[in-house]
Design an enzyme around this catalytic site. Structure first.
Site, PDB file in Angstrom:
ATOM      1  CG  HIS A  69     -28.386  21.778  -3.443  1.00  0.00           C
ATOM      2  ND1 HIS A  69     -28.648  21.024  -4.414  1.00  0.00           N
ATOM      3  CD2 HIS A  69     -28.501  22.777  -3.983  1.00  0.00           C
ATOM      4  CE1 HIS A  69     -28.960  21.693  -5.898  1.00  0.00           C
ATOM      5  NE2 HIS A  69     -28.888  23.003  -5.093  1.00  0.00           N
ATOM      6  CE  LYS A  97      -5.194   3.935  -6.141  1.00  0.00           C
ATOM      7  NZ  LYS A  97      -5.557   2.370  -6.498  1.00  0.00           N
ATOM      8  CE1 TYR A 143      -7.095  -1.438  -7.479  1.00  0.00           C
ATOM      9  CE2 TYR A 143      -8.353  -3.219  -7.208  1.00  0.00           C
ATOM     10  CZ  TYR A 143      -7.490  -2.282  -6.618  1.00  0.00           C
ATOM     11  OH  TYR A 143      -6.496  -2.842  -5.353  1.00  0.00           O
ATOM     12  CB  CYS A 170      -3.395   2.396  -1.226  1.00  0.00           C
ATOM     13  SG  CYS A 170      -3.901   1.306  -0.593  1.00  0.00           S
ATOM     14  CD  GLU A 230     -28.143  17.560  -3.492  1.00  0.00           C
ATOM     15  OE1 GLU A 230     -29.358  17.704  -3.374  1.00  0.00           O
ATOM     16  OE2 GLU A 230     -27.311  18.211  -4.714  1.00  0.00           O
ATOM     17  CB  CYS A 283      -1.135  -0.027   0.970  1.00  0.00           C
ATOM     18  SG  CYS A 283      -1.969   1.776   1.687  1.00  0.00           S
ATOM     19  CD  GLU A 325      -6.970   2.165  -9.069  1.00  0.00           C
ATOM     20  OE1 GLU A 325      -7.999   2.414  -8.267  1.00  0.00           O
ATOM     21  OE2 GLU A 325      -5.860   1.889  -8.852  1.00  0.00           O
TER      22      GLU A 325
HETATM   23  P1  FAD Z   1       1.115  -6.145   2.138  1.00  0.00           P
HETATM   24  O1  FAD Z   1       0.850  -4.338   2.096  1.00  0.00           O
HETATM   25  O2  FAD Z   1       1.245  -6.862  -0.240  1.00  0.00           O
HETATM   26  O3  FAD Z   1       2.942  -6.313   2.913  1.00  0.00           O
HETATM   27  C1  FAD Z   1       4.023  -8.206   3.097  1.00  0.00           C
HETATM   28  C2  FAD Z   1       4.819  -7.329   3.067  1.00  0.00           C
HETATM   29  O4  FAD Z   1       5.293  -8.946   3.384  1.00  0.00           O
HETATM   30  C3  FAD Z   1       5.486  -6.503   1.986  1.00  0.00           C
HETATM   31  O5  FAD Z   1       6.416  -5.961   2.246  1.00  0.00           O
HETATM   32  C4  FAD Z   1       6.743  -8.271   1.929  1.00  0.00           C
HETATM   33  O6  FAD Z   1       8.130  -8.262   0.935  1.00  0.00           O
HETATM   34  C5  FAD Z   1       6.622  -8.788   3.079  1.00  0.00           C
HETATM   35  N1  FAD Z   1       7.223 -10.369   2.395  1.00  0.00           N
HETATM   36  C6  FAD Z   1       6.238 -11.387   2.150  1.00  0.00           C
HETATM   37  N2  FAD Z   1       6.661 -12.347   2.031  1.00  0.00           N
HETATM   38  C7  FAD Z   1       8.079 -11.956   3.048  1.00  0.00           C
HETATM   39  C8  FAD Z   1       8.785 -13.474   3.809  1.00  0.00           C
HETATM   40  N3  FAD Z   1       8.942 -14.440   3.411  1.00  0.00           N
HETATM   41  N4  FAD Z   1       9.141 -12.719   4.414  1.00  0.00           N
HETATM   42  C9  FAD Z   1       9.292 -11.526   5.193  1.00  0.00           C
HETATM   43  N5  FAD Z   1       8.887 -10.020   4.496  1.00  0.00           N
HETATM   44  C10 FAD Z   1       8.092 -11.076   3.256  1.00  0.00           C
HETATM   45  N6  FAD Z   1      -5.989  -0.820  -1.553  1.00  0.00           N
HETATM   46  C11 FAD Z   1      -7.338  -0.258  -1.468  1.00  0.00           C
HETATM   47  O7  FAD Z   1      -7.123  -0.118  -0.194  1.00  0.00           O
HETATM   48  N7  FAD Z   1      -6.749   0.919  -1.794  1.00  0.00           N
HETATM   49  C12 FAD Z   1      -6.154   1.440  -2.310  1.00  0.00           C
HETATM   50  O8  FAD Z   1      -6.402   2.134  -3.410  1.00  0.00           O
HETATM   51  C13 FAD Z   1      -5.834   0.192  -2.984  1.00  0.00           C
HETATM   52  N8  FAD Z   1      -4.160   0.380  -4.440  1.00  0.00           N
HETATM   53  C14 FAD Z   1      -3.431  -0.305  -4.868  1.00  0.00           C
HETATM   54  C15 FAD Z   1      -2.845  -0.283  -6.004  1.00  0.00           C
HETATM   55  C16 FAD Z   1      -2.043  -0.366  -6.170  1.00  0.00           C
HETATM   56  C17 FAD Z   1      -1.146  -1.260  -7.422  1.00  0.00           C
HETATM   57  C18 FAD Z   1      -2.232  -2.411  -5.892  1.00  0.00           C
HETATM   58  C19 FAD Z   1      -0.787  -3.511  -6.280  1.00  0.00           C
HETATM   59  C20 FAD Z   1      -2.615  -2.243  -4.674  1.00  0.00           C
HETATM   60  C21 FAD Z   1      -3.314  -1.429  -4.589  1.00  0.00           C
HETATM   61  N9  FAD Z   1      -4.340  -2.111  -2.906  1.00  0.00           N
HETATM   62  C22 FAD Z   1      -4.968  -1.009  -2.656  1.00  0.00           C
HETATM   63  C23 FAD Z   1      -4.398  -3.403  -2.511  1.00  0.00           C
HETATM   64  C24 FAD Z   1      -3.372  -2.971  -1.126  1.00  0.00           C
HETATM   65  O9  FAD Z   1      -1.472  -2.490  -1.489  1.00  0.00           O
HETATM   66  C25 FAD Z   1      -2.999  -4.577   0.137  1.00  0.00           C
HETATM   67  O10 FAD Z   1      -4.769  -5.076  -0.154  1.00  0.00           O
HETATM   68  C26 FAD Z   1      -2.297  -4.237   1.102  1.00  0.00           C
HETATM   69  O11 FAD Z   1      -1.629  -3.694   1.363  1.00  0.00           O
HETATM   70  C27 FAD Z   1      -2.749  -5.531   1.079  1.00  0.00           C
HETATM   71  O12 FAD Z   1      -1.634  -5.722   2.595  1.00  0.00           O
HETATM   72  P2  FAD Z   1      -0.755  -7.096   3.131  1.00  0.00           P
HETATM   73  O13 FAD Z   1      -1.077  -6.732   4.418  1.00  0.00           O
HETATM   74  O14 FAD Z   1      -1.407  -8.440   3.338  1.00  0.00           O
HETATM   75  O15 FAD Z   1       0.645  -7.083   2.591  1.00  0.00           O
HETATM   76  P1  NA7 Z   2      -6.534  -9.271 -11.066  1.00  0.00           P
HETATM   77  O1  NA7 Z   2      -7.758  -8.119 -10.467  1.00  0.00           O
HETATM   78  O2  NA7 Z   2      -6.343 -10.274 -10.690  1.00  0.00           O
HETATM   79  O3  NA7 Z   2      -6.761  -9.085 -12.735  1.00  0.00           O
HETATM   80  C1  NA7 Z   2      -5.920  -9.439 -13.957  1.00  0.00           C
HETATM   81  C2  NA7 Z   2      -6.438  -8.658 -14.787  1.00  0.00           C
HETATM   82  O4  NA7 Z   2      -5.754  -9.168 -15.547  1.00  0.00           O
HETATM   83  C3  NA7 Z   2      -7.480  -9.344 -15.641  1.00  0.00           C
HETATM   84  O5  NA7 Z   2      -8.663  -8.059 -16.197  1.00  0.00           O
HETATM   85  C4  NA7 Z   2      -7.020 -11.338 -16.085  1.00  0.00           C
HETATM   86  O6  NA7 Z   2      -8.386 -10.837 -16.828  1.00  0.00           O
HETATM   87  C5  NA7 Z   2      -6.562 -10.043 -17.133  1.00  0.00           C
HETATM   88  N1  NA7 Z   2      -5.298 -11.521 -17.412  1.00  0.00           N
HETATM   89  C6  NA7 Z   2      -4.870 -12.317 -16.546  1.00  0.00           C
HETATM   90  N2  NA7 Z   2      -4.226 -13.254 -17.457  1.00  0.00           N
HETATM   91  C7  NA7 Z   2      -3.891 -12.520 -18.050  1.00  0.00           C
HETATM   92  C8  NA7 Z   2      -2.264 -12.738 -19.333  1.00  0.00           C
HETATM   93  N3  NA7 Z   2      -2.108 -14.041 -19.469  1.00  0.00           N
HETATM   94  N4  NA7 Z   2      -2.928 -12.126 -20.390  1.00  0.00           N
HETATM   95  C9  NA7 Z   2      -3.214 -10.993 -20.158  1.00  0.00           C
HETATM   96  N5  NA7 Z   2      -4.555 -11.100 -19.528  1.00  0.00           N
HETATM   97  C10 NA7 Z   2      -3.858 -11.324 -18.775  1.00  0.00           C
HETATM   98  O7  NA7 Z   2      -5.423  -7.974 -11.044  1.00  0.00           O
HETATM   99  P2  NA7 Z   2      -4.651  -6.635 -11.173  1.00  0.00           P
HETATM  100  O8  NA7 Z   2      -2.896  -6.888 -11.298  1.00  0.00           O
HETATM  101  O9  NA7 Z   2      -5.475  -5.675 -11.109  1.00  0.00           O
HETATM  102  O10 NA7 Z   2      -4.761  -6.373  -9.157  1.00  0.00           O
HETATM  103  C11 NA7 Z   2      -4.515  -7.688  -8.527  1.00  0.00           C
HETATM  104  C12 NA7 Z   2      -4.945  -7.416  -6.764  1.00  0.00           C
HETATM  105  O11 NA7 Z   2      -3.430  -6.645  -6.192  1.00  0.00           O
HETATM  106  C13 NA7 Z   2      -6.148  -6.583  -6.819  1.00  0.00           C
HETATM  107  O12 NA7 Z   2      -7.347  -7.001  -5.949  1.00  0.00           O
HETATM  108  C14 NA7 Z   2      -5.467  -5.636  -5.089  1.00  0.00           C
HETATM  109  O13 NA7 Z   2      -6.025  -5.444  -4.598  1.00  0.00           O
HETATM  110  C15 NA7 Z   2      -4.301  -5.631  -5.565  1.00  0.00           C
HETATM  111  P3  NA7 Z   2      -9.111 -11.866 -17.157  1.00  0.00           P
HETATM  112  O14 NA7 Z   2     -10.374 -10.837 -16.715  1.00  0.00           O
HETATM  113  O15 NA7 Z   2      -9.516 -12.910 -16.202  1.00  0.00           O
HETATM  114  O16 NA7 Z   2      -9.546 -11.836 -18.583  1.00  0.00           O
END
Ligand code: FAD
Ligand code: NA7
Length: 600
Positions: free
Chosen positions: A575, A171, A304, A168, A580, A163, A308
């Site tokens: 409003h 982004k 998404y 988040c 609303e 995040c 985004e």
């Molecule tokens: P993470 O935050 O992923 O943390 C896991 C940590 O564990 C990482 O630092 C990883 O490196 C570490 N780790 C993994 N394995 C090991 C190991 N074996 N030993 C030590 N460390 C390890 N959520 C929202 O609510 N709003 C948003 O707008 C939003 N936007 C997003 C945009 C993007 C591009 C992405 C990728 C995600 C977004 N999310 C958003 C999702 C959000 O980031 C995740 O839901 C959240 O970070 C999950 O938290 P977590 O604690 O499960 O894991």
């Molecule tokens: P998502 O939500 O798992 O979506 C993956 C997207 O990529 C979806 O549109 C898939 O299409 C597409 N996809 C998956 N595999 C392929 C291949 N091989 N070729 C082309 N397109 C593919 O992934 P995000 O990365 O957006 O986010 C995952 C989560 O990370 C999200 O929920 C956040 O909480 C953090 P499909 O619909 O399967 O045809």
């Protein structure tokens, strides 16, 4: 029973199981005798740990080790209070002899096992940090292990997880940069003289975003220190039931034990399995720290994250294309997903439909370089196009492969590697829990991970009893036209309640701020999905328009409280706002009446 051998790592693991669990059953999930023994313990509510050897990678080796240690090869192989009891018949006999409870209770007076920590958290992201701080507040001895493996392009980051570093936060800041660009344009209609043509500078934004992230990384480290939580920047894996091994950046290996464990390792992006994907493509893990403006960009995937990123890159004046394999925003409401796509298309983002990348070749290295992408569509036609940057956003995989979960018996979903948990975030092993994105079947959102982590710590270490409620979780997609939703899509509501029981109230509307700026507002739209037989209880809330996150959040409280359409109608609006519109919805979809926006 022969003495337990000290040599060999498997013997050490088996020994650790036996010593860490008052009642230990080495079992196989399909074995009827194992079931009998487990049923016996269940019937007396005797706590036990059963590891299913047939579901573990090294199950056969453990079975062989048990034979070596106990002379018994068959399962169940039962230990009570560190003493080998035997198999099913032996355990039933113990019960018949009236000695079962005595054997189980014998350990009660013994001092508890001492561990280095009360709680070890693997993963210092949203869920792991929240839980560790909550546990420390109850004076528990807590350690957080967090380590980021660099991406194939070499990007890495600090404490805080996805995040904060690559999710988040960057982004939303980049989305804000995009909104500001649009606002400059609008401002001319509001009388501001913008003298020169304005353009975006990627490097300034990236540095500002990365500086903010750096300050958050630092703040997290300070918080952990202040709360006396041990932070170890090392990659952890299980080497025994209560023991992990951690390897730091320099390769130094340390071993740590804990009474309880919390797994919160999150997810990392997938790569395409085609030539050039790992060598030349990047993911959202790299984009926000990219050393140069990405230039003409292809985003692969239609969920998404892809949309985004496409949105803010387009707003910076870049040539942006999204390649869609099937549909936009799978899992979200179809009508709303189409509105988002149509708005993006009308703002100059190109969509290549029903196509997949076949290979990526580098034509020229540089910042940015030139890449040739070859892709094919569903009709079997192949095309090639040049891009400067290819961002893969095709899903994310659970970081469980390296945790050696098989050695401790934590069950994962074989399809996605996510951890299977009960409603208390408990894994298949009683003292190992999981929160956040790694939990199977739960929303992948930061506030969900945080809430689950805090509530779990309160239940484990205090008298908390509240479970994390995963229903009606609000969320927002920060695309150029923002989209906020709570509850069910129209498709899901139809599946659950049947089309005849649904009443959908909807309307288009023109945000006041769009009107003066003469912005296109065809896609600004809201709908409430209500269930007729439940007094028009609102089960789906959908909003496409400005400030979607801010609008949606408050309504999530109403939905939690079971609000009906009547409650929305009886609420007085503010409003003039976009929000609303939910208090004045009158037109039902079933009426077929036109809901085209008429303005304020
Ligand atoms: P993470 O935050 O992923 O943390 C896991 C940590 O564990 C990482 O630092 C990883 O490196 C570490 N780790 C993994 N394995 C090991 C190991 N074996 N030993 C030590 N460390 C390890 N959520 C929202 O609510 N709003 C948003 O707008 C939003 N936007 C997003 C945009 C993007 C591009 C992405 C990728 C995600 C977004 N999310 C958003 C999702 C959000 O980031 C995740 O839901 C959240 O970070 C999950 O938290 P977590 O604690 O499960 O894991
Ligand atoms: P998502 O939500 O798992 O979506 C993956 C997207 O990529 C979806 O549109 C898939 O299409 C597409 N996809 C998956 N595999 C392929 C291949 N091989 N070729 C082309 N397109 C593919 O992934 P995000 O990365 O957006 O986010 C995952 C989560 O990370 C999200 O929920 C956040 O909480 C953090 P499909 O619909 O399967 O045809």
């Amino acid at each position: 029973m022969p003495p337990l051998g000290e040599s060999g790592s498997l013997q050490a693991i088996v020994k650790d199981y036996i010593e860490s669990n008052n009642v230990m059953v080495f079992s196989k999930s399909t074995c009827p005798f194992c079931k009998k023994v487990k049923n016996l313990f269940d019937s007396f509510q005797i706590k036990y740990l059963a590891v299913e050897l047939d579901q573990m990678e090294n199950g056969a080796d453990i079975q062989a080790t048990l034979k070596e240690m106990t002379g018994q090869r068959t399962v169940p192989n039962v230990f009570i209070n560190k003493t080998h009891i035997g198999g099913c018949d032996d355990t039933l006999q113990l019960h018949k002899d009236g000695k079962l409870h005595e054997a189980v209770a014998a350990n009660a007076e013994k001092p508890e096992e001492t561990y280095d920590y009360d709680l070890i958290v693997i993963g210092g992201g949203s869920g792991g940090l929240a839980a560790s701080k909550a546990a420390a507040a109850f004076n528990k001895k807590v350690a957080v292990f967090d380590f980021v493996k660099p991406t194939p392009s070499g990007t890495t980051w600090g404490l805080g997880g996805t995040c904060v570093n690559v999710g988040c936060i960057p982004k939303k800041l980049m989305h804000q940069a995009a909104l500001l660009g649009e606002a400059v344009n609008d401002s001319m209609k509001y009388g501001w003289a913008v003298e020169e043509t304005y353009k975006h500078n990627w490097n300034i934004l990236r540095d500002a975003v990365q500086d903010h992230i750096g300050s958050l990384n630092f703040a997290y480290r300070v918080q952990l220190r202040e709360k006396k939580i041990t932070y170890v920047n090392a990659y952890a894996k299980f080497v025994g039931p209560h023991t992990i091994e951690a390897v730091n950046k320099k390769g130094k290996v340390t071993t740590h034990t804990s009474a309880q464990f919390l797994l919160a390792p999150g997810l990392r992006p997938n790569y395409l399995n085609c030539p050039g994907a790992k060598e030349y493509c990047i993911t959202s893990d790299d984009l926000f720290a990219l050393q140069h403006c990405p230039g003409k960009t292809l985003l692969v995937g239609a969920s998404y994250i892809s949309l985004e990123c496409a949105g803010f890159l387009k707003a910076f004046g870049l040539d942006v294309t999204v390649m869609v394999r099937s549909i936009l925003l799978r899992g979200f409401d179809r009508q709303m997903a189409d509105l988002i796509g149509s708005y993006m298309e009308s703002h100059g983002i190109r969509f290549i439909q029903e196509s997949q990348v076949k290979k990526v070749e580098q034509l020229e290295s540089g910042e940015p370089g030139r890449l040739l992408v070859t892709y094919g569509n569903n009709a079997g036609e192949e095309s090639s196009e040049e891009f400067n940057t290819v961002v893969l956003a095709i899903g994310r995989q659970a970081m469980t492969d390296d945790l050696n979960l098989g050695a401790v018996g934590v069950k994962t979903n074989s399809k996605n590697g996510k951890i299977i948990c009960d409603e208390k975030e408990g894994s298949s092993v009683p003292y190992i829990h999981a929160v956040g994105d790694v939990v199977d079947g739960k929303p992948e959102l930061t506030p969900v991970a945080i809430q689950a982590g805090i509530l779990l710590a309160r239940r484990l270490f205090s008298d908390g009893s509240i479970l994390c409620d995963y229903e009606n979780v609000p969320t927002t997609v920060f695309t150029p036209l923002e989209y906020g939703c709570i509850g069910l899509s129209e498709e899901k509501a139809t599946e659950l309640y049947g089309i005849d029981d649904l009443e959908v109230y909807h309307t288009n509307y023109v945000p006041l701020e769009f009107a003066v700026a003469q912005r296109r507002a065809n896609e600004c739209y809201v709908k409430l999905i209500c269930i007729k037989s439940l007094n028009e209880k609102v089960v789906g809330f959908h909003y496409a328009g400005p400030n979607a996150g801010e609008v949606t959040q408050g309504y999530a409280v109403a939905m939690r409280l079971g609000a009906t359409k009547h409650d929305f109608d009886n609420t007085i609006g503010i409003h003039p706002t976009c929000s609303e519109v939910f208090t004045t919805l009158q037109t039902t979809k079933s009426s077929g009446m036109n809901v085209a926006a008429a303005g304020c």
